[in-house]
Scaffold this motif. Structure first.
Motif, PDB file in Angstrom:
ATOM      1  N   PHE A 137       0.829  -1.214   0.000  1.00 17.33           N
ATOM      2  CA  PHE A 137       0.000   0.000   0.000  1.00 17.33           C
ATOM      3  C   PHE A 137       0.860   1.259   0.000  1.00 17.33           C
ATOM      4  O   PHE A 137       0.525   2.253  -0.662  1.00 17.33           O
ATOM      5  CB  PHE A 137      -0.958  -0.011   1.198  1.00 17.33           C
ATOM      6  N   LEU A 141      -0.476   2.893  -3.341  1.00 18.22           N
ATOM      7  CA  LEU A 141      -1.587   3.839  -3.176  1.00 18.22           C
ATOM      8  C   LEU A 141      -1.341   5.155  -3.907  1.00 18.22           C
ATOM      9  O   LEU A 141      -2.265   5.701  -4.532  1.00 18.22           O
ATOM     10  CB  LEU A 141      -1.839   4.108  -1.688  1.00 18.22           C
ATOM     11  N   PRO A 142      -0.111   5.696  -3.858  1.00 19.57           N
ATOM     12  CA  PRO A 142       0.113   6.959  -4.582  1.00 19.57           C
ATOM     13  C   PRO A 142      -0.060   6.829  -6.096  1.00 19.57           C
ATOM     14  O   PRO A 142      -0.251   7.840  -6.786  1.00 19.57           O
ATOM     15  CB  PRO A 142       1.566   7.313  -4.222  1.00 19.57           C
ATOM     16  N   PRO A 150      -6.286  10.398  -8.461  1.00 20.89           N
ATOM     17  CA  PRO A 150      -5.460   9.555  -7.580  1.00 20.89           C
ATOM     18  C   PRO A 150      -6.250   9.105  -6.344  1.00 20.89           C
ATOM     19  O   PRO A 150      -6.917   9.918  -5.702  1.00 20.89           O
ATOM     20  CB  PRO A 150      -4.304  10.471  -7.195  1.00 20.89           C
ATOM     21  N   SER A 152      -5.169   8.369  -3.545  1.00 19.67           N
ATOM     22  CA  SER A 152      -4.641   9.035  -2.354  1.00 19.67           C
ATOM     23  C   SER A 152      -5.317  10.380  -2.096  1.00 19.67           C
ATOM     24  O   SER A 152      -5.355  10.853  -0.960  1.00 19.67           O
ATOM     25  CB  SER A 152      -3.134   9.232  -2.486  1.00 19.67           C
ATOM     26  N   GLU A 153      -5.859  11.004  -3.159  1.00 15.76           N
ATOM     27  CA  GLU A 153      -6.563  12.277  -2.983  1.00 15.76           C
ATOM     28  C   GLU A 153      -8.006  12.076  -2.539  1.00 15.76           C
ATOM     29  O   GLU A 153      -8.628  13.002  -2.001  1.00 15.76           O
ATOM     30  CB  GLU A 153      -6.531  13.079  -4.286  1.00 15.76           C
ATOM     31  N   LEU A 155      -9.083   9.462  -0.499  1.00 16.99           N
ATOM     32  CA  LEU A 155      -9.156   8.913   0.852  1.00 16.99           C
ATOM     33  C   LEU A 155      -8.851   9.984   1.889  1.00 16.99           C
ATOM     34  O   LEU A 155      -7.992  10.840   1.676  1.00 16.99           O
ATOM     35  CB  LEU A 155      -8.158   7.757   1.012  1.00 16.99           C
ATOM     36  N   TYR A 160      -6.204   6.590   4.525  1.00 16.39           N
ATOM     37  CA  TYR A 160      -4.906   6.352   3.893  1.00 16.39           C
ATOM     38  C   TYR A 160      -3.938   5.716   4.885  1.00 16.39           C
ATOM     39  O   TYR A 160      -3.268   4.721   4.568  1.00 16.39           O
ATOM     40  CB  TYR A 160      -4.352   7.683   3.386  1.00 16.39           C
ATOM     41  N   GLN A 161      -3.875   6.271   6.086  1.00 15.29           N
ATOM     42  CA  GLN A 161      -2.953   5.749   7.102  1.00 15.29           C
ATOM     43  C   GLN A 161      -3.355   4.346   7.543  1.00 15.29           C
ATOM     44  O   GLN A 161      -2.497   3.518   7.885  1.00 15.29           O
ATOM     45  CB  GLN A 161      -2.913   6.688   8.306  1.00 15.29           C
ATOM     46  N   ILE A 164      -1.625   1.957   4.951  1.00 10.89           N
ATOM     47  CA  ILE A 164      -0.164   1.847   4.963  1.00 10.89           C
ATOM     48  C   ILE A 164       0.357   1.422   6.344  1.00 10.89           C
ATOM     49  O   ILE A 164       1.524   1.074   6.479  1.00 10.89           O
ATOM     50  CB  ILE A 164       0.524   3.156   4.509  1.00 10.89           C
ATOM     51  N   GLU A 441     -16.345   7.928  -1.527  1.00 12.95           N
ATOM     52  CA  GLU A 441     -14.980   7.815  -1.011  1.00 12.95           C
ATOM     53  C   GLU A 441     -14.905   6.769   0.088  1.00 12.95           C
ATOM     54  O   GLU A 441     -13.937   5.976   0.146  1.00 12.95           O
ATOM     55  CB  GLU A 441     -14.493   9.169  -0.488  1.00 12.95           C
ATOM     56  N   TYR A 445     -12.760   3.134   0.155  1.00  9.60           N
ATOM     57  CA  TYR A 445     -11.947   2.685   1.297  1.00  9.60           C
ATOM     58  C   TYR A 445     -12.376   1.298   1.752  1.00  9.60           C
ATOM     59  O   TYR A 445     -11.531   0.412   1.987  1.00  9.60           O
ATOM     60  CB  TYR A 445     -12.098   3.710   2.419  1.00  9.60           C
TER      61      TYR A 445
END
Length: 474
Positions: A137, A141-142, A150, A152-153, A155, A160-161, A164, A441, A445
């Protein structure tokens, strides 16, 4: 924190009054709530799958090497023993006037159950599997795109955390509260006391500080998806964002089980010899001459006893019996650690493990160091982990791509549909239920978590077999 709340017997779904309840009241079922937890766990498919998830040596053909199942049984046993010792100590020393003999029995039941499920959320291939998922991830993810945006934008920072900082402990809470979809959406519907006990790190992913002096900030305790459940649990038990006192005991049992098992398994697999262990113990004793743990003399005495008994392999006899000796010694140390720091633990201010400042502290460090240098840093383990990384990276590549547009207006390709058809209906049912009122969104996730749910549910052999089949390596 108070024991009458810490040992909370409530569940997310409380039992309804029925004819069955009448039979229970008439004496047909005299189990308490924590004993019922035990039977729910033992009867679950998730628990059975632990028999094909290896502790250190995935896909090993030996019938001696520990699996996650045997490790969990050992942790349950050590946890119950520690609960008994600590409970008796609290009663005998009158440390807490509110603590009762029944509470001691409840503690033993809770710790036994917690030991059984503490690793139930772990992916295939041991702790390396967790690292591989986190790395995937962090690297991918990026780069992921969702409708030309993207991922990442899209979430939130915590979503996001979560990914990862993927963590088997947080996955365990998710599994037992949602994914074990047998009766309804509440999973195994375990007691709040038990659920709180398995939450090792009572923080969210945005609060993780790996380098913090406070070890409770080192890892994630729950995902954003389970935050409402987490808040309900800690509110009912009265823990707030402090660690539940029984979690310290569970962690001590886990550390005791895996550190001694790593030494035994490493010896049996030939990573180090009796002589190596003997010399390492001598070196430890030179560093800490006043320590009271069973050391090189105890090991040598057991070797001589094995010779006297004319056992076939006195070195193996000595190592295995030495491990039994230090397990008893470390149980005493953990008991001492809990009772010595009882007030700080109950106030939520204690920030160390139970071996800290006891005679077992240096021995526990020694066991971990020997296992790391002789076993986990070996070329054999590194090669095995590289193979496991290839398997998990491939599965994540395929299933994440397939799940991105699941449950959206975008039509899925034929291959993506095939991949999604492999995911358990239980997991997809849980996804559909918990995503009903979610934003696009949030659904994205949850679909990414759906993939980790599926992969974490795999056994070692299934992950390998699926990888081979999907690569046409028949």
């Amino acid at each position: 924190m108070e024991w009458n709340r810490l040992l909370c017997q409530k569940r997310i779904r409380q039992s309804s009054h029925s004819a069955a309840d009448s039979r229970i009241k008439d004496g047909f079922d005299l189990r308490n709530e924590f004993e019922k937890d035990y039977h729910r766990i033992i009867g679950s498919a998730s628990f059975r799958r632990l028999q094909d998830k290896t502790q250190v040596f995935p896909l090993d053909q030996s019938d001696f090497i520990r699996t996650r199942l045997t490790h969990s049984l050992e942790v349950a046993s050590f946890g119950k023993s520690l609960g008994h010792n600590i409970g008796e100590n609290i009663l005998a020393s009158h440390k807490d006037s509110s603590f009762t003999p029944q509470m001691k029995e409840d503690i033993c039941h809770i710790l036994e159950c917690a030991g059984l499920i503490h690793d139930i959320g772990n992916p295939p291939f041991g702790h390396f599997g967790e690292e591989a998922i986190r790395d995937w991830f962090a690297q991918n993810l990026p780069k992921l795109q969702f409708f030309d945006t993207p991922v990442s934008e899209l979430l939130s920072p915590q979503m996001y955390q979560d990914l990862i900082h993927f963590e088997g402990n947080a996955q365990a809470l998710r599994l037992v509260t949602k994914l074990h979809y047998l009766v309804d959406e509440h999973g195994m519907n375990l007691t709040f006391a038990l659920l709180n006990t398995i939450i090792k790190y009572p923080i969210s992913s945005t609060d993780v500080r790996p380098d913090s002096e406070n070890f409770l900030e080192h890892k994630i305790g729950y995902y954003l998806a389970e935050q409402p459940i987490f808040e309900t649990i800690v509110s009912e038990t009265g823990c707030g964002h402090h660690r539940h006192p029984l979690t310290f005991i569970l962690e001590a049992a886990d550390d005791l089980a895996y550190k001694t098992a790593d030494i035994e398994d490493g010896f049996v697999k030939g990573f180090f010899s009796y002589r190596t262990l003997f010399e390492e113990l001598q070196h430890l004793e030179q560093q800490f001459p006043d320590s009271s743990f069973p050391g090189s003399r105890a090991l040598e005495s057991l070797y001589r006893r094995g010779q006297k008994k004319e056992v076939r392999n006195p070195e193996s006899y000595a190592v295995k019996n030495w491990i039994i000796q230090i397990q008893g010694f470390l149980i005493q140390c953990a008991t001492q650690g809990f009772t010595m720091h009882y007030t700080d633990i109950m106030n939520g201010t204690y920030a160390h493990d139970l071996y800290y400042e006891t005679a077992g502290c240096h021995l526990m460090d020694f066991l971990g160091d020997v296992a790391f240098r002789y076993v986990f840093s070996s070329s054999q383990i590194y090669q095995m982990e590289m193979r496991e990384s290839v398997i998990l990276n491939f599965l994540l590549d395929q299933f994440v791509q397939a799940a991105l547009y699941y449950d959206t207006d975008q039509s899925l390709g034929t291959i993506d549909k095939r991949y999604l058809s492999l995911i358990s209906d239980n997991y997809k049912t849980a996804y559909r239920y918990h995503s009903r009122e979610c934003s696009p969104e949030e659904k994205l996730y949850l679909r990414l978590l759906l993939v980790t749910d599926y992969i974490c549910g795999m056994t070692d052999s299934y992950a390998l077999r699926l990888y081979k089949e999907l690569n046409l390596m028949i």
